[in-house]
Enzyme design. Structure first.
Site, mmCIF file in Angstrom:
data_model
loop_
_atom_site.group_PDB
_atom_site.id
_atom_site.type_symbol
_atom_site.label_atom_id
_atom_site.label_comp_id
_atom_site.label_asym_id
_atom_site.label_seq_id
_atom_site.Cartn_x
_atom_site.Cartn_y
_atom_site.Cartn_z
ATOM 1 N N LYS A 130 44.315 41.123 17.777
ATOM 2 C CA LYS A 130 44.949 40.997 19.322
ATOM 3 C C LYS A 130 45.533 42.365 19.408
ATOM 4 O O LYS A 130 46.090 43.170 18.476
ATOM 5 C CB LYS A 130 45.915 39.900 19.389
ATOM 6 C CG LYS A 130 45.114 38.616 19.510
ATOM 7 C CD LYS A 130 45.940 37.460 20.016
ATOM 8 C CE LYS A 130 44.894 36.241 20.181
ATOM 9 N NZ LYS A 130 45.816 35.222 20.399
ATOM 10 N N ARG B 79 43.908 31.134 12.972
ATOM 11 C CA ARG B 79 42.661 31.473 13.844
ATOM 12 C C ARG B 79 42.228 32.714 13.605
ATOM 13 O O ARG B 79 42.931 33.718 14.040
ATOM 14 C CB ARG B 79 42.909 31.130 15.368
ATOM 15 C CG ARG B 79 41.531 30.989 16.188
ATOM 16 C CD ARG B 79 42.000 30.385 17.593
ATOM 17 N NE ARG B 79 40.690 30.655 18.232
ATOM 18 C CZ ARG B 79 40.261 31.647 18.986
ATOM 19 N NH1 ARG B 79 41.003 32.641 18.695
ATOM 20 N NH2 ARG B 79 39.226 31.628 19.849
HETATM 21 N N1 PMM Z 1 43.400 33.122 21.221
HETATM 22 C C1 PMM Z 1 42.406 33.168 21.834
HETATM 23 C C2 PMM Z 1 41.445 32.142 22.224
HETATM 24 N N2 PMM Z 1 41.785 30.909 21.927
HETATM 25 N N3 PMM Z 1 43.207 29.493 20.622
HETATM 26 C C3 PMM Z 1 44.425 29.323 19.960
HETATM 27 N N4 PMM Z 1 44.760 27.889 19.739
HETATM 28 N N5 PMM Z 1 45.253 30.302 19.755
HETATM 29 C C4 PMM Z 1 45.045 31.399 20.164
HETATM 30 O O1 PMM Z 1 45.856 32.331 19.897
HETATM 31 C C5 PMM Z 1 43.787 31.922 21.001
HETATM 32 C C6 PMM Z 1 43.099 30.689 21.072
HETATM 33 C C7 PMM Z 1 41.893 34.685 22.517
HETATM 34 O O2 PMM Z 1 41.424 35.325 21.464
HETATM 35 P P1 PMM Z 1 39.838 35.418 20.903
HETATM 36 O O3 PMM Z 1 39.140 35.969 22.408
HETATM 37 O O4 PMM Z 1 39.524 36.433 20.029
HETATM 38 O O5 PMM Z 1 39.266 34.122 20.891
#
Ligand code: PMM
Length: 296
Positions: free
Chosen positions: A215, A255
């Site tokens: 991020k 995650r």
């Molecule tokens: N961040 C993203 C997408 N889904 N779900 C949870 N539970 N927590 C998060 O911090 C989160 C998520 C955005 O990141 P990505 O584009 O790398 O999936």
């Protein structure tokens, strides 16, 4: 203290436009292949998502999201992989659970589509409720936390409201995981404050999932002297440091994009913290996804 390692949730964005891996796994075959690779690397859950939530992203139509997600969930489940579905839509959650997903990861915590809570209750799946204020086209305008207690108090209060809604939809407490939602209506400073205040979030009484991987707050932390943020592909060492610190802090799950780097960081943490080899802690993946429910 129970000796267990965090569940590792591997990110599988079947999208053309996610911030770090958009377009890489946009067709079913390459997405399934990547999910299987993460399983072989020791991931506990593969988190399949068909909607990018990067700041400014435009939502795909429902039919498009279903077409991206369902075949991938189906094929990974058939191959024995524990799958979670990253969606804010009740219809997608229902179709993914019917295709074999066992956990619904809803970045809106039920705010975007409250009917998703009925699906979770009826299908008896586990549920991750993340702190969220608005869809991606608008969320960064809402990154202000001026009341007393700042971002930490506000996130705790807003998550507590979600917990009340989730309970009244009939989802039992032992199926629920909370997530502070790093980067969602949050500045880098907000993210660091939340990471420093996990005790307060834990006082809500639920296991925590944290999504920090690649991020932009890591990019700005590692910016070059002229202020250029470190690229998304070069934030993994910093993330590994965070992985070990968060494991030590006892979070339920992480995650992540890079499962191998995460597993390596967890192996170091385990050896140091418990004097145990990498494969001996409860929750250790043995080449098969464990997909442990939060209640375990
Ligand atoms: N961040 C993203 C997408 N889904 N779900 C949870 N539970 N927590 C998060 O911090 C989160 C998520 C955005 O990141 P990505 O584009 O790398 O999936």
């Amino acid at each position: 203290m129970a000796r267990r390692r965090p569940q590792v949730m591997g990110i599988l964005n079947v999208t053309p436009d996610s911030f770090s891996d958009g377009g890489r796994w946009a067709d079913v075959d390459s997405a399934v292949e990547h999910g299987l690779l993460m399983a072989a690397e020791g991931v506990d859950w593969v988190d399949v998502g068909g909607e990018s939530t990067r700041p400014g992203a435009v939502r795909p139509p429902l039919e498009e999201e279903l077409a991206r997600v369902v075949p991938v969930v189906e094929r990974l489940t058939e191959a024995g992989v524990a799958v979670s579905v990253d969606t804010m839509r009740a219809e997608v959650a229902r179709a993914a659970v019917d295709a074999g997903a066992r956990l619904v990861n809803d970045v809106s915590g039920g705010l975007a589509d409250p009917r998703i809570l009925e699906v979770v209750a009826a299908t008896e799946t586990s549920y991750v409720a993340m702190h969220w204020r608005a869809h991606s086209d608008r969320m960064q305008q809402l990154a202000s936390y001026d009341d007393q207690g700042g971002v930490v108090a506000a996130v705790c209060a807003e998550l507590a409201e979600r917990v009340a809604a989730i309970r009244s939809a009939g989802v039992p407490d032992d199926r629920l995981v909370l997530d502070p939602g790093l980067g969602f209506a949050k500045t880098a400073e907000h993210n660091w404050q939340l990471l420093r205040a996990l005790d307060e979030l834990e006082a809500l009484g639920f296991p925590l999932l944290v999504g920090a991987s690649r991020k932009s707050f890591l990019g700005s932390l590692l910016a070059s002297p002229d202020g250029t943020p470190r690229s998304t592909s070069d934030r993994e060492h910093a993330h590994s440091a965070l992985v070990a610190l968060l494991a030590d802090r006892g979070v339920w799950g992480l995650r992540v994009h890079d499962v191998r780097a995460t597993s390596d960081a967890l192996a170091v943490w385990q050896r140091l913290r418990y004097d145990l080899p990498a494969d001996s802690l409860e929750g250790h993946a043995t080449g098969r996804t464990t997909g442990q429910e939060p209640s375990r």
